[in-house]
Write an enzyme that holds these catalytic residues in place. Structure first.
Site, PDB file in Angstrom:
ATOM      1  N   GLU A 196      54.131  68.271  34.581  1.00 15.14           N
ATOM      2  CA  GLU A 196      54.227  69.611  33.997  1.00 15.14           C
ATOM      3  C   GLU A 196      53.051  69.912  33.072  1.00 15.14           C
ATOM      4  O   GLU A 196      52.521  71.022  33.074  1.00 15.14           O
ATOM      5  CB  GLU A 196      55.543  69.781  33.246  1.00 15.14           C
ATOM      6  CG  GLU A 196      56.782  69.809  34.142  1.00 15.14           C
ATOM      7  CD  GLU A 196      56.757  70.938  35.167  1.00 15.14           C
ATOM      8  OE1 GLU A 196      56.000  71.916  34.979  1.00 15.14           O
ATOM      9  OE2 GLU A 196      57.486  70.848  36.163  1.00 15.14           O
ATOM     10  N   TYR A 220      58.059  76.892  28.249  1.00 18.69           N
ATOM     11  CA  TYR A 220      58.145  76.604  29.684  1.00 18.69           C
ATOM     12  C   TYR A 220      58.387  75.124  29.947  1.00 18.69           C
ATOM     13  O   TYR A 220      59.344  74.736  30.628  1.00 18.69           O
ATOM     14  CB  TYR A 220      56.888  77.067  30.432  1.00 18.69           C
ATOM     15  CG  TYR A 220      56.810  76.388  31.780  1.00 18.69           C
ATOM     16  CD1 TYR A 220      57.621  76.815  32.820  1.00 18.69           C
ATOM     17  CD2 TYR A 220      56.023  75.251  31.966  1.00 18.69           C
ATOM     18  CE1 TYR A 220      57.629  76.152  34.044  1.00 18.69           C
ATOM     19  CE2 TYR A 220      56.019  74.574  33.173  1.00 18.69           C
ATOM     20  CZ  TYR A 220      56.816  75.027  34.209  1.00 18.69           C
ATOM     21  OH  TYR A 220      56.839  74.358  35.380  1.00 18.69           O
ATOM     22  N   ASP A 229      57.906  80.616  34.188  1.00 21.43           N
ATOM     23  CA  ASP A 229      56.454  80.493  34.259  1.00 21.43           C
ATOM     24  C   ASP A 229      55.906  81.778  34.878  1.00 21.43           C
ATOM     25  O   ASP A 229      56.643  82.732  35.103  1.00 21.43           O
ATOM     26  CB  ASP A 229      56.046  79.267  35.080  1.00 21.43           C
ATOM     27  CG  ASP A 229      56.267  79.495  36.555  1.00 21.43           C
ATOM     28  OD1 ASP A 229      57.173  80.294  36.897  1.00 21.43           O
ATOM     29  OD2 ASP A 229      55.552  78.913  37.376  1.00 21.43           O
TER      30      ASP A 229
END
Length: 294
Positions: A38, A121, A139
């Site tokens: 991520e 996020y 996102d």
DNA sequence: CAACCGTGGTT
DNA sequence: TAACCAAGGTT
């Protein structure tokens, strides 16, 4: 009557059929693997992240392994993914996880939010994708999909974390694992079909219910953000300077750095900012190097 | 909230 | 070819 657009059953079925087989989605991938992916994927395309992620997982399979590495090694392994401060923050997050969380990436959103480099996020993405939690994962893809399918607008308006989270929360199914799967599907739809340029609506599983489609796909009318320049900015100069340090086997002389940019003032300012950011260090004898290698 | 923070491929 | 775009975060 609740809208049926972006129905969980439809989207999850589409995702099961069409979703990409990415390594960080494999069931054996740990929370640490998901977190690393991520962070790397922030503003960086999948194709560039994948080989670097594989390399990192082999080299640093646990937070404590990364924490033990020098910042110089971390920055070299980050390579040219861009925004190298992400690598530094991930390094710091790994140290905090090793020290305060038993070397296990937290599953709680608020705990994740307290770690460096993890924002609205990423915290929810980790909670959802690594631990199957129900959390709105918003996102740029999700914002675009919702703007089109739900609101009938070609593009998402200016971001507002609070509003965006609440917006997506109403779409999420109740059950945790299903909500997490749904979030992945929503992102994947934006990445593969409902793309920023040239969306392939003919392949879209929610086409018949899409508000934008029903409205005749009107062009975006709202405010547009001015595009960010790159050539000539400090960002470019910092990148050039750091590239020299990454490519060197040890500390380098200032003269070596002077070659990458001819404007003295800007170059000096950028080098100084790299020192301030902890992306570079000056040795006792006045040489420059990546942090922790001298 | 707006500006800033890398890098490289695509249109 | 300049502009756009790519799983954002921090200040």
């Amino acid at each position: 009557m609740k809208s049926t657009v972006l129905a969980p059953t439809t989207l999850i079925a589409w995702f099961d059929r069409t979703g990409r087989d990415l390594p960080w989605r494999h069931p054996e991938t740990t929370g640490w693997g998901v977190l690393v992916s991520e962070i790397m994927l922030q503003q960086t395309p999948v194709v560039r992240v994948q080989p670097i992620w594989q390399d990192w997982m082999q080299r640093w399979p646990k937070p404590s392994s990364l924490a033990e590495a020098t910042a110089a090694d971390v920055l070299r392994a980050w390579g040219k993914l861009g925004y190298p401060r992400r690598a530094l923050r991930l390094h710091a997050a790994a140290a905090a996880i090793a020290k305060n969380h038993g070397d296990v990436v937290p599953s709680d959103v608020d705990t994740l939010l307290a770690l460096p480099g993890i924002g609205a996020y990423t915290a929810r993405a980790v909670a959802a994708f690594a631990y199957g939690r129900r959390a709105p994962v918003v996102d740029t893809n999700v914002r675009r999909v919702v703007a089109r399918a739900v609101h009938g607008s070609a593009e998402a308006g200016p971001p507002s974390t609070t509003r965006d989270l609440a917006d997506v929360d109403t779409l999420l199914p109740e059950e945790d694992a299903r909500a997490a799967r749904y979030s992945a599907a929503l992102m994947e739809l934006g990445a593969l079909v409902c793309t920023a340029r040239n969306p392939t609506c003919v392949d879209c599983p929610v086409r018949v219910d899409c508000a934008w489609q029903q409205a005749g796909k009107p062009a975006y009318a709202g405010p547009t953000r001015p595009t960010q320049r790159f050539a000539g900015t400090d960002r470019q100069v910092r990148g050039l300077l750091l590239d020299v340090l990454r490519g060197a086997s040890g500390p380098v002389e200032r003269a070596k750095l002077d070659l990458v940019w001819q404007h003295d003032g800007q170059r000096d300012r950028c080098l100084d900012s790299l020192l301030v950011d902890g992306l570079a260090e000056q040795t006792e004898d006045g040489l420059f190097a990546l942090p922790g290698e001298s």
